[in-house]
Write a protein that holds these residues in place. Sequence first.
Motif, PDB file in Angstrom:
ATOM      1  N   PHE A 178      39.100  45.529  40.511  1.00 49.77           N
ATOM      2  CA  PHE A 178      39.181  44.507  41.204  1.00 49.77           C
ATOM      3  C   PHE A 178      37.754  44.084  41.721  1.00 49.77           C
ATOM      4  N   SER A 233      29.762  37.258  51.053  1.00 49.11           N
ATOM      5  CA  SER A 233      30.941  37.723  52.005  1.00 49.11           C
ATOM      6  C   SER A 233      29.995  37.981  53.237  1.00 49.11           C
ATOM      7  N   TYR A 257      36.916  51.624  44.159  1.00 47.97           N
ATOM      8  CA  TYR A 257      37.633  50.575  44.465  1.00 47.97           C
ATOM      9  C   TYR A 257      38.665  50.003  43.424  1.00 47.97           C
ATOM     10  N   MET A 313      37.336  43.219  50.637  1.00 50.42           N
ATOM     11  CA  MET A 313      38.166  42.561  51.688  1.00 50.42           C
ATOM     12  C   MET A 313      38.472  40.894  51.308  1.00 50.42           C
ATOM     13  N   CYS A 314      37.459  40.386  51.086  1.00 53.88           N
ATOM     14  CA  CYS A 314      37.690  38.856  50.793  1.00 53.88           C
ATOM     15  C   CYS A 314      38.402  38.790  49.615  1.00 53.88           C
ATOM     16  N   GLN A 315      39.166  37.788  49.458  1.00 51.92           N
ATOM     17  CA  GLN A 315      39.763  37.725  47.956  1.00 51.92           C
ATOM     18  C   GLN A 315      38.997  37.137  47.024  1.00 51.92           C
ATOM     19  N   ASN A 316      38.408  36.165  47.315  1.00 56.62           N
ATOM     20  CA  ASN A 316      37.397  35.316  46.229  1.00 56.62           C
ATOM     21  C   ASN A 316      36.098  35.138  46.691  1.00 56.62           C
ATOM     22  N   GLN A 317      35.127  35.974  47.228  1.00 61.31           N
ATOM     23  CA  GLN A 317      33.956  35.866  47.487  1.00 61.31           C
ATOM     24  C   GLN A 317      33.029  37.118  47.056  1.00 61.31           C
ATOM     25  N   TYR A 358      33.852  40.961  39.151  1.00 63.13           N
ATOM     26  CA  TYR A 358      34.445  39.451  38.861  1.00 63.13           C
ATOM     27  C   TYR A 358      34.759  39.325  37.490  1.00 63.13           C
ATOM     28  N   ARG A 382      32.695  41.751  43.577  1.00 64.87           N
ATOM     29  CA  ARG A 382      33.718  41.202  44.652  1.00 64.87           C
ATOM     30  C   ARG A 382      33.645  41.990  45.815  1.00 64.87           C
ATOM     31  N   CYS A 383      33.729  41.100  46.821  1.00 60.14           N
ATOM     32  CA  CYS A 383      33.978  41.816  48.335  1.00 60.14           C
ATOM     33  C   CYS A 383      35.501  42.425  48.091  1.00 60.14           C
TER      34      CYS A 383
END
Length: 154
Positions: free
Chosen positions: A100, A64, A97, A55-59, A103, A52-53
């Motif tokens: 989070f 992204s 990170y 910064m982006c919530q769901n990409q 996925y 998962r990116c």
Amino acid sequence: MMQSLLVMLCLCAGLGVMSPKASAQTDTNAAPLIFRDAHEESRFHALSSELRCVMCQNQSLADSNAVIARDLRVEVLGLMRKGMTDAEIKTFLVQRYGEFVLYKPRMAGMNMLLWFGPLLLAVGGAVVLFGFVRKRKTVVPHSDARVPEEEEEW
């Protein structure tokens, strides 16, 4: 008093027009990644779609357009070329990170509550409901004796 209020409103309006919009930095002019062979490319795409990116919530990292996603894609490719396995790359990114970034969170520690919490709540609710219904059955006794007509209430 009125003039100072008018001046403040004009300043605020001017600052609002001049301030940039708050948005994620997008990478519009980035060069595409160059892969050595088709196997490396397919492995990279499979791995980047599982991440998962941050910064982006769901990409996913693959979808992204954020600058940090571009940087992470370059880093993932570099780690692949260093000979790290997919599991080692995921572990590295989780250490950096947090969970989070995955996925599909791992089934360990507090994540077990995320995986099995809804099932535990459903079973607990069923037990409570069963106990409530069973208790209610025993509280209201069933009597065949007829109540005299004088005592009947309509």
